[in-house]
Design a protein around this motif. Structure first.
Motif, short mmCIF file in Angstrom:
data_model
loop_
_atom_site.label_atom_id
_atom_site.label_comp_id
_atom_site.label_asym_id
_atom_site.label_seq_id
_atom_site.Cartn_x
_atom_site.Cartn_y
_atom_site.Cartn_z
N THR A 38 0.82 -1.22 0.00
CA THR A 38 0.00 0.00 0.00
C THR A 38 0.85 1.26 0.00
O THR A 38 0.37 2.31 -0.43
CB THR A 38 -0.98 0.02 1.19
N ASN A 39 2.08 1.16 0.44
CA ASN A 39 2.99 2.32 0.36
C ASN A 39 3.62 2.45 -1.01
O ASN A 39 4.04 3.53 -1.39
CB ASN A 39 4.08 2.23 1.44
N GLU A 40 3.71 1.36 -1.77
CA GLU A 40 4.31 1.39 -3.11
C GLU A 40 3.32 1.76 -4.20
O GLU A 40 3.72 2.24 -5.25
CB GLU A 40 4.89 0.01 -3.46
N LEU A 41 2.04 1.53 -3.97
CA LEU A 41 1.03 1.77 -5.00
C LEU A 41 0.46 3.18 -4.86
O LEU A 41 0.06 3.61 -3.78
CB LEU A 41 -0.09 0.73 -4.90
N ARG A 42 0.40 3.88 -5.98
CA ARG A 42 -0.11 5.26 -6.02
C ARG A 42 -1.62 5.26 -6.20
O ARG A 42 -2.17 4.46 -6.93
CB ARG A 42 0.54 5.99 -7.20
N CYS A 43 -2.26 6.19 -5.53
CA CYS A 43 -3.71 6.34 -5.68
C CYS A 43 -4.01 6.95 -7.05
O CYS A 43 -3.52 8.04 -7.35
CB CYS A 43 -4.26 7.22 -4.57
#
Length: 168
Positions: A38-43
């Motif tokens: 979840t820290n690596e994936l961009r919204c």
């Protein structure tokens, strides 16, 4: 008036509450993987935040999807591939190196190399011009010689023109 102000002060914190997702994990390793993913994936909606920090409803859906896939035993690469297939390379903070991202990854190095090459060529040219100028007498600007890159006829013509200009 005072009671109205008091009520407003009491109700104001209720409008500023944030939703906190609480996920149950079967083991601690999955929880660590969840945090990392979840820290690596961009919204895709916020564009500047990862899905862990975003309050957008889409980010909450993506967090739920990552949690579901982790609990089903999907590897990290499979989860990332799912997100990229659905939202494109934009969802990754560090896009993969492929034919569509070569310019993104190698463009800055190419531009830096071109810049260094230009600086080297300019400095070399200036040094050569300085060496060539050191070997010649520095006249008052009115006498040009054929050895300065001009033919004998051109140098004579230039000197005549300069002489005419200085006579005026």
């Amino acid at each position: 008036m005072r009671t109205l102000l008091l009520w407003l002060m009491l109700l104001a914190p209720l409008s500023a509450q944030a939703a906190i997702d609480a996920y149950e994990f079967s083991d601690e390793q999955k929880e660590e993987r969840f945090q990392q993913l979840t820290n690596e994936l961009r919204c895709p909606k916020c564009q500047n935040q990862n899905i862990a920090d975003s309050d957008a409803p889409l980010a909450a859906d993506l967090r739920r999807e990552v949690h579901r896939m982790l609990e089903e035993g999907e590897p990290d690469d499979s989860i990332i591939d799912f997100m990229v297939t659905r939202y494109g390379d934009f969802v990754l903070y560090r896009p993969r190196v492929n034919e569509t991202t070569w310019l993104l990854w190698y463009g800055p190095f190419v531009l830096l190399g071109i810049g260094i090459l230009v600086v080297v060529l300019i400095s070399r040219n200036r040094r050569q011009n300085a060496r060539a100028a050191d070997g010649k007498p520095a006249a008052a600007g009115s006498q040009y010689q054929a050895s300065e890159g001009l033919s004998v006829e051109e140098a004579e013509r230039l000197n005549k023109l300069l002489q005419q200009d200085s006579d005026k």
